[in-house]
Scaffold this motif. Structure first.
Motif, mmCIF file in Angstrom:
data_model
loop_
_atom_site.group_PDB
_atom_site.id
_atom_site.type_symbol
_atom_site.label_atom_id
_atom_site.label_comp_id
_atom_site.label_asym_id
_atom_site.label_seq_id
_atom_site.Cartn_x
_atom_site.Cartn_y
_atom_site.Cartn_z
ATOM 1 N N GLU A 61 0.830 -1.210 0.000
ATOM 2 C CA GLU A 61 0.000 0.000 0.000
ATOM 3 C C GLU A 61 0.864 1.259 0.000
ATOM 4 O O GLU A 61 0.542 2.245 -0.680
ATOM 5 C CB GLU A 61 -0.927 -0.011 1.212
ATOM 6 N N GLU A 105 -10.289 13.994 -9.225
ATOM 7 C CA GLU A 105 -11.021 12.875 -9.813
ATOM 8 C C GLU A 105 -10.063 11.783 -10.293
ATOM 9 O O GLU A 105 -10.335 10.590 -10.147
ATOM 10 C CB GLU A 105 -11.876 13.371 -10.982
ATOM 11 N N GLN A 107 -7.012 11.110 -9.120
ATOM 12 C CA GLN A 107 -6.456 10.431 -7.950
ATOM 13 C C GLN A 107 -7.490 9.495 -7.320
ATOM 14 O O GLN A 107 -7.163 8.371 -6.911
ATOM 15 C CB GLN A 107 -5.993 11.469 -6.922
ATOM 16 N N LYS A 108 -8.731 9.940 -7.268
ATOM 17 C CA LYS A 108 -9.792 9.103 -6.707
ATOM 18 C C LYS A 108 -10.012 7.855 -7.552
ATOM 19 O O LYS A 108 -10.150 6.743 -7.034
ATOM 20 C CB LYS A 108 -11.086 9.914 -6.613
ATOM 21 N N ALA A 109 -10.028 8.023 -8.886
ATOM 22 C CA ALA A 109 -10.242 6.872 -9.775
ATOM 23 C C ALA A 109 -9.104 5.859 -9.667
ATOM 24 O O ALA A 109 -9.339 4.643 -9.618
ATOM 25 C CB ALA A 109 -10.389 7.361 -11.213
ATOM 26 N N GLN A 111 -7.088 5.429 -7.104
ATOM 27 C CA GLN A 111 -7.150 4.797 -5.789
ATOM 28 C C GLN A 111 -8.241 3.726 -5.746
ATOM 29 O O GLN A 111 -8.057 2.659 -5.146
ATOM 30 C CB GLN A 111 -7.418 5.860 -4.719
ATOM 31 N N GLU A 112 -9.358 3.995 -6.404
ATOM 32 C CA GLU A 112 -10.422 2.984 -6.468
ATOM 33 C C GLU A 112 -9.955 1.758 -7.242
ATOM 34 O O GLU A 112 -10.274 0.623 -6.874
ATOM 35 C CB GLU A 112 -11.672 3.589 -7.112
ATOM 36 N N ASP A 113 -9.210 1.981 -8.310
ATOM 37 C CA ASP A 113 -8.681 0.844 -9.078
ATOM 38 C C ASP A 113 -7.698 0.024 -8.244
ATOM 39 O O ASP A 113 -7.685 -1.209 -8.311
ATOM 40 C CB ASP A 113 -7.993 1.338 -10.344
ATOM 41 N N ASN A 115 -7.706 -0.226 -4.936
ATOM 42 C CA ASN A 115 -8.499 -0.952 -3.941
ATOM 43 C C ASN A 115 -9.214 -2.143 -4.567
ATOM 44 O O ASN A 115 -9.298 -3.221 -3.958
ATOM 45 C CB ASN A 115 -9.515 -0.011 -3.302
ATOM 46 N N ARG A 116 -9.711 -1.954 -5.794
ATOM 47 C CA ARG A 116 -10.377 -3.059 -6.480
ATOM 48 C C ARG A 116 -9.371 -4.168 -6.816
ATOM 49 O O ARG A 116 -9.690 -5.359 -6.725
ATOM 50 C CB ARG A 116 -11.043 -2.540 -7.748
ATOM 51 N N GLU A 119 -8.759 -6.093 -3.673
ATOM 52 C CA GLU A 119 -9.904 -6.912 -3.286
ATOM 53 C C GLU A 119 -10.101 -8.091 -4.232
ATOM 54 O O GLU A 119 -10.228 -9.242 -3.780
ATOM 55 C CB GLU A 119 -11.163 -6.049 -3.266
#
Length: 231
Positions: A61, A105, A107-109, A111-113, A115-116, A119
């Motif tokens: 991370e 936006e 950075q958020k996208a 970070q979501e990728d 995290n996905r 997971e």
């Protein structure tokens, strides 16, 4: 001209701020390492505490976060404005607002990728399995496998044990199927014998019935002669 100078100064300030934050993080990291090296108890910690301190998931991370920060830093405002220079010249403040929104936006996208990916890839479980393999390798006195440099041999050394396991599995399954077939054959044979016995009993019963009918007819003919009924 003035706008380019302002943009250049802004980039210099941003770069200086990023360098300061990077140096601060580096100094903090060095301080943590030095404190760990200076503390003899931390070196002689049990494996469980060492895993907590050097967690692969946390390290992953941190690396991904550092890479994301570096990527966002490379996507500077000057590069963004240079692509849309006509719009920047018309309204620099609006362009800066658009850039901030774009950066957030993006950075958020990303970070979501990430995290996905963690997971869906079940990285935490995989890292735990890697820790177990590492501990097992430390307790194993045998040397670890290394490539020989000949791809054919390495490929065969990997496939032959697999095919041997498959062969043993197929042989075991074949024995099970043969045993089931033998059991079924015995049941079929027993069923045939039962059917044959039933047929014999039916034939014997028919023969007995025919004999009884014949005996009845004989008795009937002896008790009631045909001439008695003649008119």
């Amino acid at each position: 001209m003035e706008e380019s100078e302002i943009a250049t100064q802004k980039e210099i300030v941003d770069n200086k701020r990023d360098r300061d934050s990077t140096e601060t993080k580096t100094n903090e990291a060095k301080g943590e390492v030095s404190s760990q090296m200076s503390d003899p108890e931390s070196v002689c910690k049990p494996p469980g505490e060492t895993e907590v301190r050097f967690n692969r998931m946390k390290l992953f991370e941190k690396v991904m976060q550092k890479s994301l920060e570096r990527f966002i830093h490379d996507a500077s405002f000057n590069r963004f404005a240079s692509i849309f220079r006509p719009l920047y010249k018309k309204n620099p403040q609006r362009m800066e607002s658009i850039y901030k929104q774009f950066k957030d936006e993006l950075q958020k996208a990303i970070q979501e990728d990430i995290n996905r990916l963690i997971e869906e890839g079940q990285l935490e479980r995989k890292f735990n399995e890697l820790d177990k393999l590492e501990r097992a390798a430390k307790n194993n006195p045998d040397p670890a496998w290394r490539p020989s440099g000949v791809p054919e041999q390495d490929f065969c050394s990997f496939l032959i044990p697999y095919y041997q396991k498959q062969d043993a599995y197929m042989r075991l399954e074949l024995k099970k199927i043969q045993a089931e077939n033998a059991d079924l054959a015995q049941k079929v044979q027993a069923g045939r014998e039962s059917i044959a016995e039933t047929e014999n009993r039916i034939l014997a019963t028919v023969d007995e019935w025919k004999a009884s009918v014949t005996e009845f007819e004989r008795l009937a003919s002896s008790l009631c002669p045909a001439k008695v009924f003649d008119v």
